[in-house]
Design a protein around this motif. Structure first.
Motif, mmCIF file in Angstrom:
data_model
loop_
_atom_site.group_PDB
_atom_site.id
_atom_site.type_symbol
_atom_site.label_atom_id
_atom_site.label_comp_id
_atom_site.label_asym_id
_atom_site.label_seq_id
_atom_site.Cartn_x
_atom_site.Cartn_y
_atom_site.Cartn_z
ATOM 1 N N VAL A 1 0.818 -1.222 0.000
ATOM 2 C CA VAL A 1 0.000 0.000 0.000
ATOM 3 C C VAL A 1 0.845 1.262 0.000
ATOM 4 C CG1 VAL A 1 -1.839 -1.217 1.210
ATOM 5 C CG2 VAL A 1 -0.211 0.130 2.526
ATOM 6 N N LEU A 2 2.148 1.117 0.209
ATOM 7 C CA LEU A 2 3.031 2.289 0.236
ATOM 8 C C LEU A 2 2.940 3.133 -1.035
ATOM 9 C CD1 LEU A 2 5.231 3.741 1.901
ATOM 10 C CD2 LEU A 2 6.912 2.273 0.791
ATOM 11 N N PRO A 3 2.935 2.542 -2.241
ATOM 12 C CA PRO A 3 2.835 3.380 -3.446
ATOM 13 C C PRO A 3 1.549 4.200 -3.528
ATOM 14 C CG PRO A 3 3.554 1.154 -4.002
ATOM 15 C CD PRO A 3 3.125 1.123 -2.581
ATOM 16 N N PHE A 4 0.437 3.673 -3.008
ATOM 17 C CA PHE A 4 -0.816 4.424 -3.047
ATOM 18 C C PHE A 4 -0.707 5.692 -2.202
ATOM 19 C CE2 PHE A 4 -1.975 0.081 -4.040
ATOM 20 C CZ PHE A 4 -2.898 0.220 -5.057
ATOM 21 N N ILE A 5 -0.210 5.537 -0.981
ATOM 22 C CA ILE A 5 -0.085 6.699 -0.094
ATOM 23 C C ILE A 5 0.903 7.698 -0.662
ATOM 24 C CG2 ILE A 5 0.586 7.434 2.222
ATOM 25 C CD1 ILE A 5 -0.317 4.716 3.249
ATOM 26 N N THR A 6 2.043 7.203 -1.153
ATOM 27 C CA THR A 6 3.083 8.105 -1.653
ATOM 28 C C THR A 6 2.631 8.848 -2.898
ATOM 29 O OG1 THR A 6 4.789 6.629 -0.765
ATOM 30 C CG2 THR A 6 5.472 8.221 -2.432
ATOM 31 N N SER A 7 2.080 8.137 -3.866
ATOM 32 C CA SER A 7 1.695 8.769 -5.130
ATOM 33 C C SER A 7 0.625 9.841 -4.922
ATOM 34 C CB SER A 7 1.195 7.714 -6.107
ATOM 35 O OG SER A 7 2.204 6.773 -6.402
ATOM 36 N N ILE A 8 -0.406 9.505 -4.150
ATOM 37 C CA ILE A 8 -1.478 10.473 -3.923
ATOM 38 C C ILE A 8 -0.966 11.660 -3.118
ATOM 39 C CG2 ILE A 8 -3.710 10.815 -2.806
ATOM 40 C CD1 ILE A 8 -4.396 7.958 -3.539
ATOM 41 N N SER A 9 -0.112 11.400 -2.129
ATOM 42 C CA SER A 9 0.424 12.494 -1.324
ATOM 43 C C SER A 9 1.302 13.417 -2.163
ATOM 44 C CB SER A 9 1.222 11.929 -0.137
ATOM 45 O OG SER A 9 0.401 11.151 0.714
ATOM 46 N N VAL A 10 2.110 12.859 -3.045
ATOM 47 C CA VAL A 10 2.938 13.693 -3.922
ATOM 48 C C VAL A 10 2.065 14.583 -4.790
ATOM 49 C CG1 VAL A 10 4.497 13.626 -5.918
ATOM 50 C CG2 VAL A 10 4.955 12.187 -3.940
ATOM 51 N N ASP A 11 1.003 14.012 -5.350
ATOM 52 C CA ASP A 11 0.114 14.785 -6.229
ATOM 53 C C ASP A 11 -0.560 15.930 -5.473
ATOM 54 O OD1 ASP A 11 0.747 13.233 -8.396
ATOM 55 O OD2 ASP A 11 -0.959 11.876 -8.154
ATOM 56 N N VAL A 12 -1.034 15.666 -4.258
ATOM 57 C CA VAL A 12 -1.721 16.726 -3.524
ATOM 58 C C VAL A 12 -0.731 17.741 -2.952
ATOM 59 C CG1 VAL A 12 -3.702 15.281 -2.987
ATOM 60 C CG2 VAL A 12 -1.802 15.375 -1.392
ATOM 61 N N PHE A 13 0.479 17.314 -2.603
ATOM 62 C CA PHE A 13 1.482 18.273 -2.124
ATOM 63 C C PHE A 13 1.862 19.269 -3.223
ATOM 64 C CE2 PHE A 13 3.332 15.247 1.331
ATOM 65 C CZ PHE A 13 2.202 15.497 2.106
ATOM 66 N N LYS A 14 1.818 18.803 -4.476
ATOM 67 C CA LYS A 14 2.158 19.699 -5.582
ATOM 68 C C LYS A 14 1.093 20.760 -5.829
ATOM 69 C CE LYS A 14 5.087 16.442 -8.145
ATOM 70 N NZ LYS A 14 5.234 15.639 -9.399
ATOM 71 N N THR A 15 -0.096 20.583 -5.252
ATOM 72 C CA THR A 15 -1.159 21.574 -5.442
ATOM 73 C C THR A 15 -1.035 22.757 -4.485
ATOM 74 O OG1 THR A 15 -2.681 20.472 -3.886
ATOM 75 C CG2 THR A 15 -2.724 19.746 -6.189
ATOM 76 N N VAL A 16 -0.122 22.684 -3.525
ATOM 77 C CA VAL A 16 0.056 23.802 -2.592
ATOM 78 C C VAL A 16 0.603 25.006 -3.355
ATOM 79 C CG1 VAL A 16 1.208 24.587 -0.494
ATOM 80 C CG2 VAL A 16 0.488 22.199 -0.702
ATOM 81 N N VAL B 1 -4.712 13.867 1.491
ATOM 82 C CA VAL B 1 -3.854 12.875 2.153
ATOM 83 C C VAL B 1 -4.708 11.810 2.834
ATOM 84 C CG1 VAL B 1 -2.212 12.527 4.028
ATOM 85 C CG2 VAL B 1 -1.896 14.430 2.456
ATOM 86 N N ILE B 2 -5.751 12.230 3.540
ATOM 87 C CA ILE B 2 -6.626 11.267 4.211
ATOM 88 C C ILE B 2 -7.326 10.379 3.184
ATOM 89 C CG2 ILE B 2 -8.710 11.037 5.615
ATOM 90 C CD1 ILE B 2 -7.832 13.517 7.132
ATOM 91 N N GLY B 3 -7.717 10.961 2.052
ATOM 92 C CA GLY B 3 -8.319 10.149 0.999
ATOM 93 C C GLY B 3 -7.371 9.072 0.495
ATOM 94 N N GLY B 4 -6.097 9.418 0.303
ATOM 95 C CA GLY B 4 -5.110 8.419 -0.116
ATOM 96 C C GLY B 4 -4.888 7.351 0.925
ATOM 97 N N VAL B 5 -4.883 7.739 2.192
ATOM 98 C CA VAL B 5 -4.703 6.769 3.280
ATOM 99 C C VAL B 5 -5.876 5.791 3.321
ATOM 100 C CG1 VAL B 5 -4.643 6.516 5.792
ATOM 101 C CG2 VAL B 5 -3.219 8.242 4.677
ATOM 102 N N MET B 6 -7.084 6.291 3.143
ATOM 103 C CA MET B 6 -8.251 5.415 3.177
ATOM 104 C C MET B 6 -8.296 4.486 1.965
ATOM 105 S SD MET B 6 -9.642 5.804 5.963
ATOM 106 C CE MET B 6 -9.413 6.911 7.350
ATOM 107 N N LEU B 7 -7.832 4.971 0.824
ATOM 108 C CA LEU B 7 -7.732 4.099 -0.344
ATOM 109 C C LEU B 7 -6.751 2.966 -0.082
ATOM 110 C CD1 LEU B 7 -8.414 3.548 -3.341
ATOM 111 C CD2 LEU B 7 -6.510 5.049 -3.946
#
Length: 332
Positions: A197-212, A243-249
């Protein structure tokens, strides 16, 4: 100019019948598009309803036989006369392995995402990103084989004896990390799940961090904030919903993983306080026994599947409720 005049004359010469026909064609196309998209959306509900109905029908003999006692019965003896079936062991294993997996994967995944977006040199971002994508693309059975032949023996010979020795005699922790070491255990399965599950959390977090917005981070750096302070006070609050959405996925994937867990968890229905003891999960129990089941045994396995469906539904519903509250709080 002459060409435009000719086109204008052609349009003006078009009678009211042609305009009405064109409008009718546009309206027909719009109505057709509306019903195609609507039927596509309704088909999702029909498929979901069909799955629920089929699970209930298949599980009804076990529901009628065991009732609510199925939830807190630990013994699993399909060969007994009459069969004794209980879901407590698989439910316990599912929750424990998923909890440990998320406990490992969330900080590691967020750490990788923060490094990639805030600290990583440009030349290193692409290799790490490709490695994460490769982890996501590896079939689960490969993870299971690697865990059985490589990770399990390594943990049983090195990590588990070390942890058992450290916490020996310590209240609570001594029972959690009790021996003996085992190639097949709840912890081994949880570690495999964490890697999966590590790639799911990392990929989604990277994408949302780039929106800052860069201006927010530049303003924080401008008043003297460190990188950690910027991440803690700007990046994480701004992107917490994503981030929470990625964690729940990722949690949904961990709850339902089958083949990798079946290889390395031990498929034992006994409940032990030690995470180094063998266990089982709902999906692993179904995968390992369904092919040879019939009658009440098969109905009990289908009831396990129904419980997993309900468990996943409540987890995702709780995640959706949490996201709605966070969005509402952010709006206020």
């Amino acid at each position: 100019m002459a060409e435009m005049a000719v086109q204008s004359d052609v349009i003006d010469d078009a009678g009211p019948y042609d305009r009405a026909k064109a409008l009718s064609a546009f309206k027909l196309g719009d109505v057709t598009f509306y019903w195609i998209t609507r039927l596509s959306a309704i088909s999702v509900l029909l498929i979901l309803g069909g799955i629920i109905v089929s699970l209930i029908v298949g599980a009804f003999p076990a529901i009628k036989e065991y009732g609510f006692s199925f939830l807190w019965t630990q013994r699993w003896a399909p060969s007994a006369d009459p069969p004794v079936l209980g879901a407590l062991g698989p439910m316990y294993g599912t929750l424990v392995t998923s909890f440990i997996a998320m406990l490992i994967a969330i900080p590691v995944g967020l750490g990788i995402a923060i490094f990639l977006t805030e600290l990583c040199p440009q030349w290193l971002r692409r290799p790490i990103g490709m490695a994460i994508e490769l982890l996501a693309g590896i079939p689960s059975i490969i993870y299971g084989m690697w865990g059985f032949f490589v990770l399990g023996p390594f943990l049983a010979n090195t990590f588990q004896p070390f942890m058992i020795k450290i916490f020996d005699g310590v209240p609570v922790l001594g029972a959690i990390f009790a021996g003996p070491p085992s190639y097949l255990s709840l912890f081994n399965a949880a570690l495999i799940l964490a890697i999966m599950v590590l790639p799911f959390i990392t990929s989604i977090s990277v994408d949302v961090f780039k929106t800052v917005p860069p201006v927010l981070k530049e303003a924080a750096y401008g008043v003297g904030c460190t990188t950690w302070e910027v991440v803690r006070s700007v990046v994480i609050p701004y992107t917490r919903v994503g981030v929470i959405g990625g964690v729940m996925l990722a949690l949904g994937r961990a709850l339902g993983e089958t083949m990798a867990v079946t290889f390395i968890i031990g498929n034992s229905f006994r409940i032990s306080s030690s995470i180094f003891a063998p266990g089982t999960t709902i999906s692993a129990a179904i995968a390992s026994e369904f092919a040879e089941s019939d009658g009440l045994h098969q109905s009990g396995l289908i009831l396990l599947g129904l419980l997993l469906f309900v468990l996943t539904f409540f987890v995702l519903a709780a995640a959706r409720l949490m996201l709605m509250r966070l969005e509402k709080k952010a709006g206020n």
